[in-house]
Scaffold this active site. Sequence first.
Site, short mmCIF file in Angstrom:
data_model
loop_
_atom_site.label_atom_id
_atom_site.label_comp_id
_atom_site.label_asym_id
_atom_site.label_seq_id
_atom_site.Cartn_x
_atom_site.Cartn_y
_atom_site.Cartn_z
N LYS A 1 0.92 -1.26 0.03
CA LYS A 1 0.11 0.18 -0.09
C LYS A 1 0.97 1.20 -0.02
O LYS A 1 0.31 2.47 -0.34
CB LYS A 1 -1.08 -0.03 1.11
CG LYS A 1 -2.26 -0.90 1.03
CD LYS A 1 -2.94 -0.52 -0.21
CE LYS A 1 -4.37 -1.27 -0.23
NZ LYS A 1 -4.61 -2.48 -0.59
N LYS B 1 -13.50 -7.41 -3.52
CA LYS B 1 -12.81 -7.20 -4.84
C LYS B 1 -12.05 -8.59 -5.12
O LYS B 1 -12.08 -8.93 -6.23
CB LYS B 1 -11.55 -6.26 -4.41
CG LYS B 1 -12.22 -4.71 -4.41
CD LYS B 1 -11.31 -3.81 -4.25
CE LYS B 1 -10.37 -3.74 -2.97
NZ LYS B 1 -10.97 -3.75 -1.78
N THR B 2 -11.35 -9.20 -4.12
CA THR B 2 -10.47 -10.22 -4.47
C THR B 2 -11.53 -11.37 -4.68
O THR B 2 -11.24 -12.18 -5.83
CB THR B 2 -9.55 -10.68 -3.45
OG1 THR B 2 -8.70 -9.63 -3.12
CG2 THR B 2 -8.74 -12.06 -3.74
N ASP C 1 -6.50 -5.84 -6.68
CA ASP C 1 -6.57 -4.65 -5.76
C ASP C 1 -6.34 -3.24 -6.42
O ASP C 1 -6.89 -2.16 -5.80
CB ASP C 1 -5.63 -5.05 -4.55
CG ASP C 1 -5.93 -4.16 -3.39
OD1 ASP C 1 -7.18 -4.25 -3.02
OD2 ASP C 1 -4.87 -3.60 -2.87
N ARG D 1 -4.59 -13.61 6.16
CA ARG D 1 -4.28 -13.33 4.84
C ARG D 1 -3.56 -14.32 4.09
O ARG D 1 -2.68 -14.88 4.77
CB ARG D 1 -3.59 -11.67 4.75
CG ARG D 1 -4.40 -10.74 5.00
CD ARG D 1 -5.08 -10.22 3.97
NE ARG D 1 -5.79 -8.89 4.07
CZ ARG D 1 -6.46 -8.14 3.05
NH1 ARG D 1 -6.45 -8.35 1.96
NH2 ARG D 1 -7.16 -7.07 3.65
P1 ATP Z 1 -9.10 -5.93 0.59
O1 ATP Z 1 -9.19 -4.41 0.09
O2 ATP Z 1 -9.00 -5.83 2.09
O3 ATP Z 1 -8.07 -6.74 -0.10
P2 ATP Z 1 -11.35 -7.00 -0.50
O4 ATP Z 1 -12.33 -5.94 -1.29
O5 ATP Z 1 -10.24 -7.69 -1.69
O6 ATP Z 1 -10.58 -6.47 0.63
P3 ATP Z 1 -12.26 -9.92 -0.31
O7 ATP Z 1 -10.81 -10.15 0.29
O8 ATP Z 1 -12.90 -10.24 -1.26
O9 ATP Z 1 -12.20 -8.22 0.09
O10 ATP Z 1 -13.24 -10.14 0.93
C1 ATP Z 1 -14.56 -10.72 1.07
C2 ATP Z 1 -14.91 -11.38 2.10
O11 ATP Z 1 -16.14 -11.63 2.27
C3 ATP Z 1 -14.19 -12.81 1.80
O12 ATP Z 1 -13.95 -13.57 3.05
C4 ATP Z 1 -15.67 -13.62 1.16
O13 ATP Z 1 -15.61 -14.93 1.36
C5 ATP Z 1 -16.57 -12.99 2.12
N1 ATP Z 1 -17.97 -12.89 1.57
C6 ATP Z 1 -19.10 -13.34 2.03
N2 ATP Z 1 -20.17 -13.25 1.30
C7 ATP Z 1 -19.83 -12.57 0.13
C8 ATP Z 1 -20.51 -11.92 -0.94
N3 ATP Z 1 -21.75 -12.14 -1.03
N4 ATP Z 1 -19.87 -11.27 -1.76
C9 ATP Z 1 -18.27 -11.40 -1.59
N5 ATP Z 1 -17.61 -11.69 -0.75
C10 ATP Z 1 -18.30 -12.39 0.33
MN MN Z 2 -8.40 -7.93 -1.78
#
Ligand code: ATP
Ligand code: MN
Length: 538
Positions: A201, A243-244, A258, A323
Amino acid sequence: MVNHTQKTKTIALEAYGIKNAKVKYQLSSDELHRLTIEKGQGVASSSGALAVNTGEFTGRSPQDRFIVKDDITKDRVWWGKINIPFDSDKFEALYNKVTDYLSNKEVFVRDSYACADDNYRLNIRVINEYPWSNMFAYNMFLRPTEEELKDFTPEWTIVSAPGFMADPEVDGTRQHNFAILDFTRKIALIGGTGYTGEIKKGIFSALNFILPVFKNTLPMHCSANVGKDGDTAIFFGLSGTGKTTLSTDADRSLIGDDEHGWTKENTVFNFEGGCYAKVINLSQEQEPEIYAAIKKGAILENVVMNDKGDVQFEDTSITQNTRVSYPIYHIENIRKPSIGGNPKNIFFLTADAFGVLPPISKLTPSQAAYHFISGYTAKVAGTEAGVVEPMPSFSACFGAPFMPLHPTKYADMLSQKMKESGVNVWLVNTGWTGGPYGVGTRMKLKYTRAMINAVLNGDLGAYTYENYHIHSVFGVAQPRSCPGVPNEVLSPRTTWNNDEAYYRTALKLSNAFRENFKEFEEHATEEIRRGGPQRYAL
Ligand code: ATP
Ligand code: MN
């Protein structure tokens, strides 16, 4: 026999002020994995990944992120609680202390770069105290070829010394840990924290300044993928909104999870060379691609394992923010290089813990600009002491902690690009349904994926009143039906079974939007203001 992994090049660190260090330059992932275990700083999981604990910090520390106020930054950066100014002389003094600290030590050095598009490439030299932090840099940044390494000229330097503790009185920091960006010296200086996310970051924040200011390119806190027909989709969202998870899709090639740039040449490129996924409650069934990526080469952070080395994904005893980082090639379906064309669809992901936003809705251009500036998601009870109700959380551009410029700079660029490209924008609530946090449940991942696929495959009906319902509070257009999703799930009010409570809560959220928007009101055009909720509580 020729040993292809043997490195002939060595690096001297005297020019950096690091004297007499035992430099380990450009070690392979395997070597770093082995050394980490040998030093007792990590263990192998049963799937072969390296598991480490990052120490005191298991997340970023936004209050300890500074930017040196100098000729480049003083009139450009949006100074305040997010972008905290740091004195240039203090930086120099602290930098000298850190490099003294690293002198006479074993130090891990890696040359890498950010930005998959050659026109924007930023060469980075990463200097780490710990082998696993250096392996994280291998996973997350782009990896130069042997040929490119021969005459590699680093532009930015990251110095990361988790074991170095600042003295706030003397050093000008808030406490013992710090992450400081210096745009004149082109250094990201990190100390007192082993949380690896600070490394990625740090460069993201630097690019969020460099790209819009000097390269007329919009940096975005989003993931991106491409369909079989070459259509790009991007997913903005704050931490934990998906997002991921949602960009990792067997049917679509991953560009990145990201950080991306949207160029004046109408392309979208990844800044990074790897992914950094949350693993809390990860299941093989629901997220098979990410699950399979947790093998040799991946680094698990702050997870708990049983005595066989099996990760206990539901165990949050160290942190909720468990993570895994892995190089992007651990995912099977990826775009090479990590570049796509103009997006056809943009998704704004929000984890609405009030459970009042529709699971998917279409936004007008005004609404898109409004929601981008607002950057809404929610914090749920339980993670912070004293929080018993869900708390709305607003973070401009869905990534305010990483944005050195005023949010309207990014919003104006995005509006311009959206207009030029005619992209469709969708608001996706990956948070709660059937009631707020504590009453309702998290939206099923299966449903969210079905809604996104319906958009991407053109399976949602045409944008007409027969097919869409305008939400009476938020003004967004919610589809009445969607393949693979029960109709009642699409209408949050219906899932509550209590209209009175639903509208009371919806108005509470719309008021929170209005309250938050006050800060941006004077900069916002009439068009953007029109994109806000349509009704507020008295
Ligand atoms: P960061 O910016 O911290 O990397 P991110 O936006 O990439 O965050 P993710 O790592 O994708 O976030 O986390 C989403 C979390 O929510 C995961 O653990 C996923 O399993 C869970 N989750 C549960 N329900 C849903 C849903 N309907 N859609 C997306 N994610 C879900
Ligand atoms: Mn992510």
